[in-house]
Write a protein that holds these residues in place. Structure first.
Motif, PDB file in Angstrom:
ATOM      1  N   LEU A  88       0.836  -1.212   0.000  1.00 38.31           N
ATOM      2  CA  LEU A  88       0.000   0.000   0.000  1.00 38.31           C
ATOM      3  C   LEU A  88       0.867   1.256   0.000  1.00 38.31           C
ATOM      4  CD1 LEU A  88      -2.940   0.795  -0.032  1.00 38.31           C
ATOM      5  CD2 LEU A  88      -2.897   0.943   2.460  1.00 38.31           C
ATOM      6  N   MET A  89       1.980   1.190   0.713  1.00 40.97           N
ATOM      7  CA  MET A  89       2.885   2.355   0.729  1.00 40.97           C
ATOM      8  C   MET A  89       3.448   2.592  -0.665  1.00 40.97           C
ATOM      9  SD  MET A  89       6.434   2.529   0.446  1.00 40.97           S
ATOM     10  CE  MET A  89       7.576   1.148   0.564  1.00 40.97           C
ATOM     11  N   LEU A  90       3.774   1.539  -1.386  1.00 43.33           N
ATOM     12  CA  LEU A  90       4.260   1.692  -2.758  1.00 43.33           C
ATOM     13  C   LEU A  90       3.143   2.203  -3.673  1.00 43.33           C
ATOM     14  CD1 LEU A  90       6.465   1.328  -4.873  1.00 43.33           C
ATOM     15  CD2 LEU A  90       5.738  -1.067  -5.126  1.00 43.33           C
ATOM     16  N   ALA A  91       1.948   1.690  -3.481  1.00 43.23           N
ATOM     17  CA  ALA A  91       0.808   2.121  -4.299  1.00 43.23           C
ATOM     18  C   ALA A  91       0.571   3.613  -4.122  1.00 43.23           C
ATOM     19  CB  ALA A  91      -0.443   1.333  -3.926  1.00 43.23           C
ATOM     20  N   HIS A  92       0.635   4.081  -2.869  1.00 44.55           N
ATOM     21  CA  HIS A  92       0.466   5.513  -2.607  1.00 44.55           C
ATOM     22  C   HIS A  92       1.555   6.323  -3.294  1.00 44.55           C
ATOM     23  CE1 HIS A  92      -2.479   5.027   0.850  1.00 44.55           C
ATOM     24  NE2 HIS A  92      -2.955   6.018   0.126  1.00 44.55           N
ATOM     25  N   LEU A  93       2.772   5.793  -3.274  1.00 46.26           N
ATOM     26  CA  LEU A  93       3.873   6.476  -3.947  1.00 46.26           C
ATOM     27  C   LEU A  93       3.567   6.639  -5.434  1.00 46.26           C
ATOM     28  CD1 LEU A  93       6.632   7.643  -3.264  1.00 46.26           C
ATOM     29  CD2 LEU A  93       7.659   5.424  -3.780  1.00 46.26           C
ATOM     30  N   TYR A  94       3.057   5.572  -6.040  1.00 44.91           N
ATOM     31  CA  TYR A  94       2.711   5.636  -7.459  1.00 44.91           C
ATOM     32  C   TYR A  94       1.574   6.625  -7.710  1.00 44.91           C
ATOM     33  CZ  TYR A  94       5.613   1.736  -9.058  1.00 44.91           C
ATOM     34  OH  TYR A  94       6.684   0.934  -9.412  1.00 44.91           O
ATOM     35  N   VAL A  95       0.537   6.598  -6.891  1.00 45.34           N
ATOM     36  CA  VAL A  95      -0.617   7.479  -7.100  1.00 45.34           C
ATOM     37  C   VAL A  95      -0.197   8.940  -6.962  1.00 45.34           C
ATOM     38  CG1 VAL A  95      -2.841   8.215  -6.155  1.00 45.34           C
ATOM     39  CG2 VAL A  95      -2.346   5.781  -6.428  1.00 45.34           C
ATOM     40  N   ASP A  96       0.567   9.242  -5.920  1.00 44.12           N
ATOM     41  CA  ASP A  96       1.012  10.629  -5.732  1.00 44.12           C
ATOM     42  C   ASP A  96       1.897  11.065  -6.898  1.00 44.12           C
ATOM     43  OD1 ASP A  96      -0.321  11.169  -3.384  1.00 44.12           O
ATOM     44  OD2 ASP A  96       1.255  10.334  -2.123  1.00 44.12           O
ATOM     45  N   GLN A  97       2.763  10.157  -7.334  1.00 41.83           N
ATOM     46  CA  GLN A  97       3.636  10.475  -8.452  1.00 41.83           C
ATOM     47  C   GLN A  97       2.822  10.750  -9.713  1.00 41.83           C
ATOM     48  OE1 GLN A  97       6.725  10.994  -8.002  1.00 41.83           O
ATOM     49  NE2 GLN A  97       7.174  11.455 -10.160  1.00 41.83           N
ATOM     50  N   MET A  98       1.749   9.998  -9.882  1.00 40.81           N
ATOM     51  CA  MET A  98       0.856  10.195 -11.030  1.00 40.81           C
ATOM     52  C   MET A  98       0.252  11.596 -10.995  1.00 40.81           C
ATOM     53  SD  MET A  98      -2.640   8.114 -11.916  1.00 40.81           S
ATOM     54  CE  MET A  98      -3.679   9.138 -10.846  1.00 40.81           C
ATOM     55  N   LEU A  99      -0.184  12.006  -9.819  1.00 39.96           N
ATOM     56  CA  LEU A  99      -0.797  13.328  -9.698  1.00 39.96           C
ATOM     57  C   LEU A  99       0.205  14.443  -9.942  1.00 39.96           C
ATOM     58  CD1 LEU A  99      -3.573  12.309  -8.715  1.00 39.96           C
ATOM     59  CD2 LEU A  99      -3.460  14.092  -6.984  1.00 39.96           C
ATOM     60  N   ILE A 100       1.402  14.282  -9.391  1.00 38.23           N
ATOM     61  CA  ILE A 100       2.431  15.294  -9.603  1.00 38.23           C
ATOM     62  C   ILE A 100       2.742  15.430 -11.081  1.00 38.23           C
ATOM     63  CG2 ILE A 100       4.878  15.780  -9.249  1.00 38.23           C
ATOM     64  CD1 ILE A 100       4.592  14.511  -6.469  1.00 38.23           C
ATOM     65  N   THR A 101       2.896  14.289 -11.738  1.00 39.59           N
ATOM     66  CA  THR A 101       3.202  14.303 -13.167  1.00 39.59           C
ATOM     67  C   THR A 101       2.080  14.952 -13.964  1.00 39.59           C
ATOM     68  OG1 THR A 101       4.490  12.263 -12.909  1.00 39.59           O
ATOM     69  CG2 THR A 101       3.793  12.857 -15.140  1.00 39.59           C
ATOM     70  N   ALA A 102       0.848  14.591 -13.645  1.00 37.25           N
ATOM     71  CA  ALA A 102      -0.297  15.180 -14.347  1.00 37.25           C
ATOM     72  C   ALA A 102      -0.290  16.695 -14.181  1.00 37.25           C
ATOM     73  CB  ALA A 102      -1.595  14.582 -13.810  1.00 37.25           C
ATOM     74  N   SER A 103      -0.010  17.149 -12.963  1.00 34.71           N
ATOM     75  CA  SER A 103       0.014  18.588 -12.709  1.00 34.71           C
ATOM     76  C   SER A 103       1.113  19.282 -13.509  1.00 34.71           C
ATOM     77  CB  SER A 103       0.204  18.821 -11.209  1.00 34.71           C
ATOM     78  OG  SER A 103       0.448  20.176 -10.970  1.00 34.71           O
ATOM     79  N   LEU A 104       2.256  18.616 -13.658  1.00 35.45           N
ATOM     80  CA  LEU A 104       3.354  19.195 -14.439  1.00 35.45           C
ATOM     81  C   LEU A 104       2.988  19.260 -15.919  1.00 35.45           C
ATOM     82  CD1 LEU A 104       6.458  17.596 -12.707  1.00 35.45           C
ATOM     83  CD2 LEU A 104       5.795  20.011 -12.738  1.00 35.45           C
ATOM     84  N   PHE A 105       2.353  18.214 -16.429  1.00 40.65           N
ATOM     85  CA  PHE A 105       1.893  18.241 -17.819  1.00 40.65           C
ATOM     86  C   PHE A 105       0.904  19.384 -18.020  1.00 40.65           C
ATOM     87  CE2 PHE A 105       3.181  13.675 -18.512  1.00 40.65           C
ATOM     88  CZ  PHE A 105       4.008  13.947 -19.580  1.00 40.65           C
ATOM     89  N   LEU A 106       0.081  19.602 -17.022  1.00 37.77           N
ATOM     90  CA  LEU A 106      -0.916  20.673 -17.114  1.00 37.77           C
ATOM     91  C   LEU A 106      -0.245  22.035 -17.228  1.00 37.77           C
ATOM     92  CD1 LEU A 106      -4.013  20.978 -16.943  1.00 37.77           C
ATOM     93  CD2 LEU A 106      -3.737  21.477 -14.523  1.00 37.77           C
ATOM     94  N   GLU A 107       0.769  22.259 -16.406  1.00 38.59           N
ATOM     95  CA  GLU A 107       1.498  23.533 -16.472  1.00 38.59           C
ATOM     96  C   GLU A 107       2.203  23.705 -17.813  1.00 38.59           C
ATOM     97  OE1 GLU A 107       4.187  24.026 -13.236  1.00 38.59           O
ATOM     98  OE2 GLU A 107       2.678  23.632 -11.702  1.00 38.59           O
ATOM     99  N   ALA A 108       2.561  22.584 -18.434  1.00 41.29           N
ATOM    100  CA  ALA A 108       3.306  22.651 -19.687  1.00 41.29           C
ATOM    101  C   ALA A 108       2.383  22.759 -20.898  1.00 41.29           C
ATOM    102  CB  ALA A 108       4.189  21.418 -19.822  1.00 41.29           C
ATOM    103  N   LEU A 109       1.092  22.833 -20.671  1.00 36.61           N
ATOM    104  CA  LEU A 109       0.137  22.837 -21.788  1.00 36.61           C
ATOM    105  C   LEU A 109       0.315  24.047 -22.697  1.00 36.61           C
ATOM    106  CD1 LEU A 109      -3.437  21.525 -20.889  1.00 36.61           C
ATOM    107  CD2 LEU A 109      -1.727  20.629 -22.470  1.00 36.61           C
ATOM    108  N   ASP A 110       0.520  25.224 -22.089  1.00 41.94           N
ATOM    109  CA  ASP A 110       0.614  26.445 -22.885  1.00 41.94           C
ATOM    110  C   ASP A 110       2.053  26.744 -23.292  1.00 41.94           C
ATOM    111  OD1 ASP A 110      -2.096  26.671 -22.047  1.00 41.94           O
ATOM    112  OD2 ASP A 110      -1.359  27.556 -20.191  1.00 41.94           O
ATOM    113  N   CYS A 111       2.980  25.887 -22.897  1.00 41.65           N
ATOM    114  CA  CYS A 111       4.387  26.130 -23.182  1.00 41.65           C
ATOM    115  C   CYS A 111       4.774  25.481 -24.505  1.00 41.65           C
ATOM    116  CB  CYS A 111       5.261  25.568 -22.045  1.00 41.65           C
ATOM    117  SG  CYS A 111       4.893  26.315 -20.448  1.00 41.65           S
ATOM    118  N   PRO A 112       5.944  25.848 -25.023  1.00 41.29           N
ATOM    119  CA  PRO A 112       6.445  25.183 -26.229  1.00 41.29           C
ATOM    120  C   PRO A 112       6.575  23.688 -25.979  1.00 41.29           C
ATOM    121  CG  PRO A 112       8.161  26.474 -25.131  1.00 41.29           C
ATOM    122  CD  PRO A 112       6.862  26.888 -24.558  1.00 41.29           C
ATOM    123  N   PRO A 113       6.433  22.891 -27.026  1.00 38.78           N
ATOM    124  CA  PRO A 113       6.385  21.422 -26.857  1.00 38.78           C
ATOM    125  C   PRO A 113       7.640  20.853 -26.219  1.00 38.78           C
ATOM    126  CG  PRO A 113       6.639  22.053 -29.174  1.00 38.78           C
ATOM    127  CD  PRO A 113       6.320  23.294 -28.428  1.00 38.78           C
ATOM    128  N   GLY A 114       8.716  21.615 -26.203  1.00 38.01           N
ATOM    129  CA  GLY A 114       9.922  21.139 -25.551  1.00 38.01           C
ATOM    130  C   GLY A 114       9.704  20.908 -24.067  1.00 38.01           C
TER     131      GLY A 114
END
Lengths: 208, 208
Positions: free
Chosen positions: A157-183
DNA sequence: CCATGCAGTTAACAACTGTTCTCTGGATTT
DNA sequence: AAATCCAGAGAACAGTTGTTAACTGCATGG
């Protein structure tokens, strides 16, 4: 069989969905705790009082939005974590899938990231519950992997939480990069992939 | 030498701090984007117009709060990551330090977690900048470790971000556990420690 | 076909918001 | 000691908010 619901209830659900959509749009530039009921109805084009036919308050609407944003995500989680292939393939596929999801539903992702720690308690709890469900599902998927032999339930469960949180962080970073150049987006992909890879390495060398 | 500032400026900074404190208190139950200027001045006991002598807007006040909440944290980061001892000792010490910080400044931690993805752009950017600074500092500390031989700059920064995000997640979990029975808090400690341990294992087996 | 239900409307309420302008009194400077 | 400055007060502004009440018109079930 699914009984075709009358013209009456169909219209109701239509305006209800319009309220949810309008709210989601308005929430791109503010938080739920500052979202006014009149603001939403104005955006839809209905009278303020019509709001009460569907929601008790904006907090109530927020809980419904959590359902809409995360409720339909569970099947995706299962199929993603459990797809065949070696560890590296699965990681690349997972990151790609997150990127595509952010592209398809940016407002949903923004809403979850924003209100997860936001100022409205019932919404926070709704998100927490859904994320806990995600973690448990990821855990059962992890448990089926032969690599999980000797792992305690707690560690899984501790590993699963690590994965879920990592998923959210990554999603949030992709979101911030939406209006940025594709790089920018590719940089997020690189970093997220490597972070997952590092976690995966840690997992394979774990000693309970 | 530090020139003793006059009675005039002393009073001004006093009410300024009172505004910041009052805002931080009010923000425990809402987000910055719904915080009203009058609300803050009322809590302090000054006229609404006095607010403008110190801040242009509540967003401006929010940026100042970011400074207050994170600005003084940099020395702590350095000494924590670079303390002697083997990996396990450092992990336990880091988690303990996070727990103590949440105990000491719960409102600050809540504010950062809430507004990191909140509805006020300037505040989001201020937090992002500070966290980036943290990541860079952690990176330079990591680079001094002999274990970092052969690591590229990119990978060091990727690991540093992983640590910073993990720190924030852990702090947020400690915050949620504040009103709960002490068993909750210990559970958070256990999980956070093991997650850091897993990351540490992944790090030691990493092949650039 | 008629009576009921109910989604949405209209009007009005007191309370609240951010912002401007004018003023005051005590600290600061000269 | 006099002139200046400036943090804060006070009043007023147009505009917004959530909530209540009584209403209208159309789809529904008997």
């Amino acid at each position: 069989m699914s009984h075709t619901l009358g013209v009456r209830q169909a219209q109701k659900q239509k305006t209800r969905q319009a309220l949810l959509d309008a709210a989601l749009g308005l929430l791109e530039e503010q938080s739920l705790s500052s979202l006014g009921l009149r603001e939403v109805t104005r955006a839809v084009g209905v009278a303020p009082t019509a709001f009460y036919r569907h929601f008790r308050s904006t907090a109530d609407l927020g809980v419904a939005l959590v359902e809409e944003a995360l409720g339909s995500l569970h099947p995706m989680i299962r199929t993603t974590v459990s797809t065949a292939g070696d560890s590296e393939e699965r990681i690349v596929r997972a990151v790609e899938l997150i990127a595509r999801h952010v592209d398809a539903f940016p407002a949903h992702v923004r809403f979850i990231a924003r209100e997860r720690h936001g100022g409205v308690q019932p919404v926070r709890e709704a998100i927490r519950d859904q994320l806990l469900r995600f973690a448990r599902e990821v855990k059962t998927e992890l448990a089926e992997d032969p690599e999980a032999d000797g792992w305690s339930d707690e560690d899984l469960l501790m590993l699963a939480h690590l994965y879920v949180d990592q998923m959210l962080i990554t999603a949030s970073l992709f979101l911030e990069a939406l209006d940025c150049p594709p790089g920018e987006r590719e940089q997020v992909t690189r970093t997220a992939t490597r972070q997952l890879r590092l976690i995966s390495i840690g997992r394979s060398h774990w000693t309970g």
